[in-house]
Design a protein around this motif. Structure first.
Motif, short mmCIF file in Angstrom:
data_model
loop_
_atom_site.label_atom_id
_atom_site.label_comp_id
_atom_site.label_asym_id
_atom_site.label_seq_id
_atom_site.Cartn_x
_atom_site.Cartn_y
_atom_site.Cartn_z
N GLN A 55 0.76 -1.36 -0.15
CA GLN A 55 0.18 0.08 -0.07
C GLN A 55 0.86 1.26 0.01
OE1 GLN A 55 -2.41 0.31 3.77
NE2 GLN A 55 -4.24 0.53 2.53
N ARG A 56 0.74 2.10 -1.00
CA ARG A 56 1.38 3.37 -1.03
C ARG A 56 0.41 4.67 -1.02
NH1 ARG A 56 5.83 0.75 0.34
NH2 ARG A 56 7.15 -0.26 -1.32
N SER A 57 1.27 5.79 -0.71
CA SER A 57 0.34 7.00 -0.44
C SER A 57 0.38 7.78 -1.93
CB SER A 57 1.03 7.88 0.35
OG SER A 57 1.18 7.30 1.65
N TYR A 58 -0.90 8.35 -2.26
CA TYR A 58 -0.78 9.08 -3.45
C TYR A 58 -1.92 10.25 -3.14
CZ TYR A 58 1.72 5.30 -5.54
OH TYR A 58 2.62 4.53 -5.70
N SER A 59 -1.33 11.60 -3.65
CA SER A 59 -2.17 12.61 -3.36
C SER A 59 -3.43 12.79 -4.36
CB SER A 59 -1.49 13.89 -3.47
OG SER A 59 -0.43 14.03 -2.50
N ILE A 72 -5.28 10.30 -9.63
CA ILE A 72 -3.90 10.45 -8.98
C ILE A 72 -3.08 10.52 -10.15
CG2 ILE A 72 -4.38 9.40 -6.88
CD1 ILE A 72 -3.63 6.44 -8.14
N LEU A 73 -1.65 11.24 -9.77
CA LEU A 73 -0.66 11.10 -10.68
C LEU A 73 0.68 10.33 -10.36
CD1 LEU A 73 -0.64 15.12 -11.45
CD2 LEU A 73 -1.44 13.31 -12.85
N VAL A 74 1.07 9.37 -10.94
CA VAL A 74 1.73 8.32 -10.35
C VAL A 74 3.10 8.48 -11.24
CG1 VAL A 74 2.28 5.98 -9.64
CG2 VAL A 74 -0.23 6.84 -9.62
N THR A 82 4.64 -0.70 -6.24
CA THR A 82 3.32 0.00 -6.57
C THR A 82 3.07 0.70 -7.74
OG1 THR A 82 2.96 -0.31 -4.16
CG2 THR A 82 1.20 1.13 -5.12
N SER A 83 3.96 1.54 -7.83
CA SER A 83 4.14 2.43 -8.89
C SER A 83 4.02 1.91 -10.48
CB SER A 83 5.17 3.63 -8.89
OG SER A 83 6.31 3.03 -8.94
N THR A 84 5.04 0.60 -10.37
CA THR A 84 5.00 0.02 -11.69
C THR A 84 3.73 -0.68 -11.76
OG1 THR A 84 7.45 -0.40 -11.08
CG2 THR A 84 6.18 -2.06 -12.70
C1 LIG Z 1 1.89 11.85 1.48
C2 LIG Z 1 2.43 11.23 0.32
C3 LIG Z 1 1.83 11.45 -0.90
C4 LIG Z 1 2.47 10.98 -2.00
N1 LIG Z 1 1.75 11.04 -3.05
C5 LIG Z 1 2.21 10.65 -4.57
C6 LIG Z 1 1.95 11.16 -5.74
O1 LIG Z 1 0.90 11.76 -5.70
N2 LIG Z 1 2.49 10.42 -6.63
C7 LIG Z 1 3.46 9.87 -6.72
O2 LIG Z 1 3.86 9.27 -7.82
N3 LIG Z 1 4.29 9.26 -5.60
C8 LIG Z 1 3.43 9.78 -4.50
N4 LIG Z 1 3.95 9.27 -3.02
C9 LIG Z 1 5.03 8.32 -3.07
C10 LIG Z 1 4.40 7.11 -3.10
O3 LIG Z 1 3.92 6.84 -2.21
C11 LIG Z 1 5.49 5.91 -3.33
O4 LIG Z 1 6.54 6.27 -2.50
C12 LIG Z 1 6.07 5.76 -4.81
O5 LIG Z 1 5.00 5.59 -5.73
C13 LIG Z 1 6.98 4.64 -4.66
O6 LIG Z 1 6.53 3.36 -4.44
P1 LIG Z 1 6.69 2.11 -4.93
O7 LIG Z 1 6.18 0.81 -4.21
O8 LIG Z 1 6.73 2.10 -6.70
O9 LIG Z 1 8.51 1.83 -4.80
P2 LIG Z 1 9.26 1.90 -3.28
O10 LIG Z 1 9.25 0.36 -3.05
O11 LIG Z 1 8.81 2.62 -2.44
O12 LIG Z 1 10.45 2.19 -3.78
C14 LIG Z 1 11.32 1.72 -5.23
C15 LIG Z 1 12.66 1.88 -5.40
O13 LIG Z 1 13.12 3.38 -4.83
C16 LIG Z 1 14.05 2.98 -3.90
N5 LIG Z 1 13.63 3.93 -2.75
C17 LIG Z 1 12.88 3.86 -2.07
N6 LIG Z 1 12.76 4.88 -0.87
C18 LIG Z 1 13.84 5.67 -1.44
C19 LIG Z 1 14.49 6.70 -0.89
N7 LIG Z 1 13.86 7.55 0.32
N8 LIG Z 1 15.54 7.44 -1.42
C20 LIG Z 1 16.01 6.75 -2.37
N9 LIG Z 1 15.57 5.44 -3.14
C21 LIG Z 1 14.46 5.01 -2.44
C22 LIG Z 1 13.96 1.56 -3.28
O14 LIG Z 1 15.31 1.12 -2.94
C23 LIG Z 1 13.36 0.89 -4.68
O15 LIG Z 1 14.49 0.26 -5.17
C24 LIG Z 1 3.50 10.00 -2.00
C25 LIG Z 1 4.01 9.85 -0.70
C26 LIG Z 1 3.57 10.24 0.28
C27 LIG Z 1 4.27 10.16 1.70
#
Ligand SMILES: Cc1cc2nc3c(=O)[nH]c(=O)nc-3n(C[C@H](O)[C@H](O)[C@H](O)COP(=O)(O)OP(=O)(O)OC[C@H]3O[C@@H](n4cnc5c(N)ncnc54)[C@H](O)[C@@H]3O)c2cc1C
Length: 261
Positions: A55-59, A72-74, A82-84
Motif C-alpha cells: 500500500q502506498r500514498s498518493y495525493s 492520481i498522478l503516479v 506499487t508505482s510499476t
Molecule cells: C503523503 C505522500 C503523498 C504521495 N503522493 C504521491 C503522488 O501523488 N504521486 C506519486 O507518484 N508518488 C507519491 N508519493 C510516493 C508514493 O507513495 C510511493 O512512495 C512511490 O510511488 C513509490 O512506491 P513504489 O512501491 O513503486 O516504490 P518503493 O518500493 O517505495 O521504492 C522503489 C525503489 O526506490 C528506492 N527507494 C525507496 N525509497 C527511497 C528513498 N527514500 N530514497 C532513494 N531511493 C528510495 C527503493 O530502494 C526501491 O528500489 C507520496 C508519498 C507520500 C508520503
C-alpha cells in the motif's frame, strides 16, 4: 451512491489511465459503491484488491466531485512495486483506496494570496487545491508555479494557461530545469523573488513533491517573509529513479529523496 463520512476503505474502478509525461500516468478512479470523502490537498492509500502490492500514498489530484471521482498522478519508480503495478492498470480494473489522510489543506479562514508550488507528480495536491480555491474563493489571488525537467514533463499546461486567461486572480508559471532555452529554467527557490515577489508576508504557501524540492521551496519562501506557520508541505519521500541524474547527494541526516526538478 452512498457516502462515508470519515476514514474508510473502498473499491474503486479505473475509468482511465493516461501517460501525461514519459514517467507519470494519470489514473481516474470511480467508486464502485461508497466513496471516500476528502478535502482538496489530502492523500489516499492505494493497493490492489488482493493485497499483492504494498500500500502506498498518493495525493488526490482533483477537488472533491459529486460523483466521487479521484484522480492520481503516479511517477513510475524504477523497481518500485506499487508505482510499476499502477502504471499497468487498465480501464475496468478494480483497486483499493483507503483514506483520506493528511493536513495539506488551506485554513478555512484564509483570504490572502495562495502560492502553490509543485514538482513532477507533486503537482497533484496543488492542482486539487487550485481547483478547490477557484471554485470556493474565486477572488482569492492564486499563483501556481510548476517545476519539471523538460517540455515533455509539463502537465495540464494548456489548462492552466486557460485559467490564467480567464481569471484575473490566477497566475501560472512554469520552469523547465533541464531546458536552457526555456524562458524560466532555474529551480523554483532561485526564481521566487523575481517571479512571484520579494515580500511573501501574509501569503499561504503550499509545496509538494520530492523532499529536496519541498525543503528548498519552504526555505526560500521563509527567506522572503512567509511565516513558517503559513507554509504547508507534502513530501513524497521516494526518489524516482529516472530523475536521479546528476543530483547532489542526500544531505547528512536526511533519508528522504533528493531534489528532482
Ligand atoms: C503523503 C505522500 C503523498 C504521495 N503522493 C504521491 C503522488 O501523488 N504521486 C506519486 O507518484 N508518488 C507519491 N508519493 C510516493 C508514493 O507513495 C510511493 O512512495 C512511490 O510511488 C513509490 O512506491 P513504489 O512501491 O513503486 O516504490 P518503493 O518500493 O517505495 O521504492 C522503489 C525503489 O526506490 C528506492 N527507494 C525507496 N525509497 C527511497 C528513498 N527514500 N530514497 C532513494 N531511493 C528510495 C527503493 O530502494 C526501491 O528500489 C507520496 C508519498 C507520500 C508520503
Amino acid at each position: 451512491m452512498s457516502q462515508a463520512n470519515t476514514w474508510s476503505q473502498h473499491r474503486y474502478r479505473v475509468q482511465s489511465s493516461v501517460a501525461v509525461t514519459p514517467v507519470i500516468r494519470e489514473l481516474w478512479l470511480m467508486p464502485v459503491r461508497e466513496q471516500i470523502i476528502f478535502r482538496a490537498g489530502q492523500y489516499v492509500l492505494l493497493s490492489d484488491v488482493d493485497w499483492r502490492v504494498p500500500q502506498r500514498s498518493y495525493s488526490v489530484a482533483n477537488a472533491p466531485r459529486a460523483d466521487g471521482a479521484i484522480s492520481i498522478l503516479v511517477t513510475r519508480v524504477q523497481g518500485g512495486p506499487t508505482s510499476t503495478w499502477s502504471h499497468a492498470l487498465e480501464t475496468g480494473d478494480e483497486v483499493l483506496l483507503e483514506g483520506p489522510f493528511g493536513t495539506f489543506m488551506s485554513a478555512a479562514d484564509r483570504r490572502g494570496p495562495a502560492l502553490l508550488l509543485g514538482a513532477g507528480s507533486g503537482l497533484a495536491p496543488v492542482r486539487a487545491l487550485a481547483e478547490d480555491l477557484i471554485e470556493r474563493e474565486p477572488r482569492r489571488p492564486i499563483t501556481l508555479f510548476f517545476s519539471c525537467r523538460t517540455r515533455a514533463d509539463l502537465i495540464d499546461h494548456e489548462r492552466f494557461q486557460g485559467w490564467q486567461r480567464e481569471r484575473t486572480d490566477f497566475r501560472y508559471l512554469h520552469t523547465l530545469t533541464r531546458d536552457p532555452s526555456a524562458p524560466l529554467h532555474a529551480r523554483i527557490p532561485a526564481l521566487l523573488a523575481d517571479c512571484v515577489g520579494r515580500d511573501l508576508a501574509g501569503w499561504e504557501v503550499f509545496t509538494s513533491g520530492p523532499s529536496g524540492f519541498v525543503v528548498g521551496c519552504s526555505s526560500a519562501a521563509q527567506a522572503l517573509g512567509a511565516l513558517a506557520t503559513d507554509i504547508h508541505t507534502e513530501e513524497f519521500f521516494t526518489d524516482p529513479q529516472p530523475w536521479l541524474g546528476d543530483m547532489p547527494p542526500v544531505p547528512a541526516g536526511r533519508s528522504t529523496m533528493q531534489e528532482t526538478s
